[in-house]
Design an enzyme around this catalytic site. Structure first.
Site, PDB file in Angstrom:
ATOM      1  N   HIS A  78      58.419 -53.518  44.067  1.00 33.78           N
ATOM      2  CA  HIS A  78      58.259 -52.572  45.125  1.00 33.78           C
ATOM      3  C   HIS A  78      57.540 -51.306  44.583  1.00 33.78           C
ATOM      4  CE1 HIS A  78      60.289 -50.192  48.224  1.00 33.78           C
ATOM      5  NE2 HIS A  78      59.544 -49.282  47.430  1.00 33.78           N
ATOM      6  N   GLU A  79      57.810 -51.015  43.431  1.00 32.68           N
ATOM      7  CA  GLU A  79      57.271 -49.742  42.748  1.00 32.68           C
ATOM      8  C   GLU A  79      55.681 -50.155  42.396  1.00 32.68           C
ATOM      9  OE1 GLU A  79      58.538 -47.129  43.469  1.00 32.68           O
ATOM     10  OE2 GLU A  79      60.476 -47.841  43.989  1.00 32.68           O
ATOM     11  N   HIS A  82      53.477 -49.932  45.332  1.00 34.94           N
ATOM     12  CA  HIS A  82      52.942 -48.684  45.483  1.00 34.94           C
ATOM     13  C   HIS A  82      51.706 -48.053  44.735  1.00 34.94           C
ATOM     14  CE1 HIS A  82      56.078 -47.480  48.372  1.00 34.94           C
ATOM     15  NE2 HIS A  82      56.966 -47.561  47.596  1.00 34.94           N
TER      16      HIS A  82
END
Length: 165
Positions: A78-79, A82
């Site tokens: 998820h990170e 980004h």
């Protein structure tokens, strides 16, 4: 709250996931994005955050100890997504179509915006507020903003303003 010592095996699993997903993304995107820095200093109820300018991922060690496999399978990708979106597209909506595409088509992970981890161990003092349909717990920061008249908060279900109990 004292930060827990993270087992080396868990840190290695996180790093292995990061490197595998980064290699997968670089292959699919035809790029050679560098490995971001990993920092285990995220606090509060956030599982992790991606710091774009410093190109680093901050992970919450308390939540990580309590949800080890989910961190490896979900939070790290998820990170990373980004950071990859920022490198690939520039500044766009944090969980917009580019991020969803990066998560699902490139990294092969379901695109979920928030985690469902138990937060009791990391939750600080909260203040009870009420709307027409339910009770809410506001953080100290939000409560203080209400007290100072800097903010009002509304229930996402009924839309009514929250009132301190």
């Amino acid at each position: 709250m004292k930060t827990p010592r993270l087992p080396i095996a868990l840190q290695q699993a996180v790093m292995r996931c990061l490197r595998e997903k980064l290699a997968q993304a670089n292959l699919k995107l035809g790029r050679n994005y560098p490995e971001p820095k990993l920092v285990y200093q995220q606090r509060g109820t956030s599982a992790g955050t991606a710091w774009l300018e410093s190109y680093e991922i901050r992970l919450n060690p308390v939540l990580m100890m309590e949800n080890q496999q989910a961190f490896v399978d979900e939070v790290v990708p998820h990170e990373l997504a980004h950071l990859l979106v920022w490198k690939h597209f520039g500044r766009v909506a944090p969980h917009g179509k580019e991020w969803k595409w990066m998560m699902e088509a490139v990294l092969g992970v379901p695109a979920r915006r928030t985690h469902q981890f138990e937060l009791e161990s990391v939750r600080r003092n909260t203040f009870p507020y009420r709307c027409q349909c339910q009770q809410h717990q506001l953080t100290v920061r939000r409560h203080n903003r209400v007290v100072r008249g800097e903010a009002t908060y509304r229930c996402v279900k009924c839309g009514e303003p929250l009132v301190a109990e």
